[in-house]
Scaffold this motif. Sequence first.
Motif, PDB file in Angstrom:
ATOM      1  N   ARG A  44     -60.135  16.929  32.136  1.00  0.00           N
ATOM      2  CA  ARG A  44     -59.353  16.525  33.315  1.00  0.00           C
ATOM      3  C   ARG A  44     -59.579  15.064  33.648  1.00  0.00           C
ATOM      4  O   ARG A  44     -58.642  14.345  34.038  1.00  0.00           O
ATOM      5  N   ILE A  45     -60.821  14.592  33.500  1.00  0.00           N
ATOM      6  CA  ILE A  45     -61.101  13.178  33.763  1.00  0.00           C
ATOM      7  C   ILE A  45     -60.361  12.302  32.757  1.00  0.00           C
ATOM      8  O   ILE A  45     -59.712  11.309  33.137  1.00  0.00           O
ATOM      9  N   ALA A  46     -60.446  12.659  31.487  1.00  0.00           N
ATOM     10  CA  ALA A  46     -59.789  11.851  30.456  1.00  0.00           C
ATOM     11  C   ALA A  46     -58.288  11.747  30.716  1.00  0.00           C
ATOM     12  O   ALA A  46     -57.688  10.669  30.591  1.00  0.00           O
ATOM     13  N   LYS A  47     -57.678  12.859  31.080  1.00  0.00           N
ATOM     14  CA  LYS A  47     -56.245  12.855  31.371  1.00  0.00           C
ATOM     15  C   LYS A  47     -55.969  12.060  32.638  1.00  0.00           C
ATOM     16  O   LYS A  47     -54.999  11.286  32.706  1.00  0.00           O
ATOM     17  N   GLY A  48     -56.820  12.257  33.638  1.00  0.00           N
ATOM     18  CA  GLY A  48     -56.610  11.581  34.913  1.00  0.00           C
ATOM     19  C   GLY A  48     -56.721  10.071  34.819  1.00  0.00           C
ATOM     20  O   GLY A  48     -55.977   9.349  35.489  1.00  0.00           O
ATOM     21  N   LEU A  49     -57.630   9.574  34.002  1.00  0.00           N
ATOM     22  CA  LEU A  49     -57.774   8.122  33.849  1.00  0.00           C
ATOM     23  C   LEU A  49     -56.480   7.518  33.309  1.00  0.00           C
ATOM     24  O   LEU A  49     -56.076   6.422  33.714  1.00  0.00           O
ATOM     25  N   VAL A  50     -55.833   8.243  32.407  1.00  0.00           N
ATOM     26  CA  VAL A  50     -54.582   7.752  31.832  1.00  0.00           C
ATOM     27  C   VAL A  50     -53.440   7.896  32.833  1.00  0.00           C
ATOM     28  O   VAL A  50     -52.664   6.959  33.055  1.00  0.00           O
ATOM     29  N   ASP A  51     -53.355   9.063  33.456  1.00  0.00           N
ATOM     30  CA  ASP A  51     -52.218   9.346  34.344  1.00  0.00           C
ATOM     31  C   ASP A  51     -52.222   8.476  35.592  1.00  0.00           C
ATOM     32  O   ASP A  51     -51.152   8.138  36.117  1.00  0.00           O
ATOM     33  N   PRO A  55     -59.714   3.004  36.520  1.00  0.00           N
ATOM     34  CA  PRO A  55     -60.553   2.319  35.528  1.00  0.00           C
ATOM     35  C   PRO A  55     -61.651   3.214  34.954  1.00  0.00           C
ATOM     36  O   PRO A  55     -61.832   3.281  33.737  1.00  0.00           O
ATOM     37  N   SER A  56     -62.413   3.891  35.850  1.00  0.00           N
ATOM     38  CA  SER A  56     -63.537   4.685  35.334  1.00  0.00           C
ATOM     39  C   SER A  56     -64.005   5.695  36.359  1.00  0.00           C
ATOM     40  O   SER A  56     -63.732   5.574  37.554  1.00  0.00           O
ATOM     41  N   ILE A  57     -64.729   6.682  35.853  1.00  0.00           N
ATOM     42  CA  ILE A  57     -65.436   7.665  36.667  1.00  0.00           C
ATOM     43  C   ILE A  57     -66.793   7.906  36.015  1.00  0.00           C
ATOM     44  O   ILE A  57     -66.879   7.960  34.779  1.00  0.00           O
ATOM     45  N   ALA A  58     -67.823   8.045  36.822  1.00  0.00           N
ATOM     46  CA  ALA A  58     -69.139   8.467  36.327  1.00  0.00           C
ATOM     47  C   ALA A  58     -69.576   9.682  37.128  1.00  0.00           C
ATOM     48  O   ALA A  58     -69.366   9.736  38.342  1.00  0.00           O
ATOM     49  N   VAL A  59     -70.159  10.663  36.423  1.00  0.00           N
ATOM     50  CA  VAL A  59     -70.614  11.882  37.088  1.00  0.00           C
ATOM     51  C   VAL A  59     -72.069  12.160  36.719  1.00  0.00           C
ATOM     52  O   VAL A  59     -72.544  11.744  35.648  1.00  0.00           O
ATOM     53  N   GLU A  70     -74.663  14.228  32.727  1.00  0.00           N
ATOM     54  CA  GLU A  70     -74.332  12.920  33.295  1.00  0.00           C
ATOM     55  C   GLU A  70     -73.561  12.145  32.255  1.00  0.00           C
ATOM     56  O   GLU A  70     -73.905  12.152  31.064  1.00  0.00           O
ATOM     57  N   GLN A  71     -72.517  11.478  32.678  1.00  0.00           N
ATOM     58  CA  GLN A  71     -71.631  10.826  31.715  1.00  0.00           C
ATOM     59  C   GLN A  71     -70.712   9.852  32.435  1.00  0.00           C
ATOM     60  O   GLN A  71     -70.354  10.053  33.604  1.00  0.00           O
ATOM     61  N   GLY A  72     -70.349   8.778  31.749  1.00  0.00           N
ATOM     62  CA  GLY A  72     -69.368   7.838  32.259  1.00  0.00           C
ATOM     63  C   GLY A  72     -68.104   7.896  31.422  1.00  0.00           C
ATOM     64  O   GLY A  72     -68.153   8.187  30.222  1.00  0.00           O
ATOM     65  N   PHE A  73     -66.978   7.611  32.050  1.00  0.00           N
ATOM     66  CA  PHE A  73     -65.673   7.634  31.386  1.00  0.00           C
ATOM     67  C   PHE A  73     -64.912   6.374  31.760  1.00  0.00           C
ATOM     68  O   PHE A  73     -64.907   5.977  32.925  1.00  0.00           O
TER      69      PHE A  73
END
Length: 529
Positions: A44-51, A55-59, A70-73
Motif C-alpha cells: 500500500r505504501i509503494a502504491k501510495g507514493l506513486v499515486d 516523497p517518502s514514508i518511514a515506519v 522498521e523500513q523507509g520508502f
Amino acid sequence: MLGLFRSRLIRPPACLLAIAVLVLTVRDARAAEGAEQFDPVRERIAKGLVDTNLPSIAVAVARDGQIIWEQGFGWADRENRVPANEHTLYSIASVSKPITATGLMVFKERKKIDLDKPINDYLGEAKLQARVGDAAAATVRRVANHTSGLPLHYQFFYADEAYKPPTREETIRRYGNLVTAPGERFQYSNLGYGLLDYVVERAAGKKFADAMREEVFLPLGMTHTSIDVAPGLEPHQAIRYTSEGRRIPFYDFDHPGASAVFASAHDLARFAMFHMKEHLADQRAILSDAAIDEMQTPTSAADGRAGYGVGWGVSDSARGYRTVSHSGGMPGVATYCTFVPSKRVAVVVLSNSRSPLVSYVQDMIFKILLPERNKEPERNKENDAAADTAAKSPEQPSPPPDSALPGQWKGRLVTYKKEFPLVLTIKEVGDVHLKLGDQLETLLSGSSYQGGYLRGRFAGDVDHEDARGRGYNVQLELKLRDQVLNGPATVTTLPDQYGSSAVTYWVELKRETPVPEKKAEPAPAAGGT
C-alpha cells in the motif's frame, strides 16, 4: 561499536569485528521475524507514493520490547537521490510535545520544577499576563495540558526570508496573554510548549537543544534525534516538500518545544517503548515509572473522546484499550507516534509531506497488530465528516442569539503595538455588524453563538506586521461575562505556497445599549383555547 572505531580512525581487531557483525546479523534476524505480516502495508505504501506523489514514508513497529519491523520508502531528498530509511531524520511537528514534556519531567523529578506552581515562577523578566482570570493559576501543568488560557499560535520562519524569530522574552511580551481563565477550557497552544522548552532551558542552565541531547536523547539511545538538525546529522535529514512536490526551505519557530524536533522512526519507536516502561538494556531510566504514569494521566478533556496529560493525548476504546499518542502536521510534515501499553505495541509513521496516507498506514498496521480492534463499533465516518464540515463552515446559518447579546457593544482590539476601537452591533435576527477604528463597517462572517461563545471572522487592518505582506482574516471567539464580551482575536494569514500562520490578540467590549425587553405575549381572545 563499529562507529566508535570509525570515529577514532582505528581499525578494530578482527575478533571484535566478527562479534559486531554477528550482533548485527542476530538483531536484523530478530527484526525480520514476523515482518512478512506487514507485506500488505508495504504494497500500500509503494502504491501510495506513486499515486499521491508523496516523497517518502518511514515506519517502525515495536512489540513486546523489540522493534519487529522498521523500513523507509521513497526519497528523503528527491533532488539529491537520498533514499529514506528507518534512521532518516524527519521533522516530526507536534510529536515534539511529548519529547519536550519528557525533558520537563526530568527536571520535575530533580525538584527543579513543580508542575503545580505558576509557570511565571520559571520565566524571566517577561511574564504571562492574564486578560481574564489569575495568571498565578496558569501552572506548568496547565500549560502542559493546554488549559492555561494561552491561545492558538503557530508561526514559521523560513530560511529564505529576512524575517527571523523574536527572542523568547519578546515572544512572551507580544503574545503571552491568557485569553481564557486558567482551567476554563482546553485550547491547544504551541505557544505553551514554546514556554515549556524555555522553562527546561532555564532549569538546565544550558540551551534547550543541549539539555535535551544530554538528558533525554543520549540516555535513551536516540542517536538520530535532535532539536532542529544537529551538526553531523545533515546527511540523514528528510527534506520537507509541499503536496505538489515543491521543496520547502528550512524553517524555524518561536515555539521550538512544540514543533522543532527531528527524529527517525527507529528512535521514536525506542522513545515509545520507554514510555511503555519496557526498560531496554541500553536505555537509562531517566524517569520513574510514576512519572511516566503521570504523563499518561489525562488532566484535561481534549474533545469528547480523548484527554490530554503531560505531553500525550490519551483515549480509551470501547474494548478497554488505553491508547497513548501524538500526531503532527505542518508544512511538509505528517507524523504519528502511537502505543497501546496494555498490549505492548507501538507504531510510528513519518512522512516529509502532508498526506492522508500516513494515517491510513498507521490504521493498517494496528489492524494487523490488534485484529480484535476490528470488532469495535465504528463511528459513522460520513456523519462525522458532515458534522466537521458544518462546524468549520464559515457560512453556516446564524442561530438565534442569546437574549443578552442583541444590542451595541463598544470596546477595543488590543495588539502588542496598539489598540483599535471596535464596535459590534448584534441584531436580534443573529446578524453581527462590525466596525474597526475608522475602517468601513462590515458583517462578521459566519457568526454563531454556541457553547457560550460568539464566533465569527472579518477582514480588517490590525497593523499585523507578522503577516509579512500577506493578507489575513481575524477570527473572534468572545465569551459573555456579565455585561462584558471578551476573548481572543486570532489573526490567520491567507495560505501562501507553504501554509499559513496564526497569532492571537485580545478583544474586550462593553454593552452600550440596554438588554432589549421581551415583548409580552398577547392575551388569548375570550373563549379561545
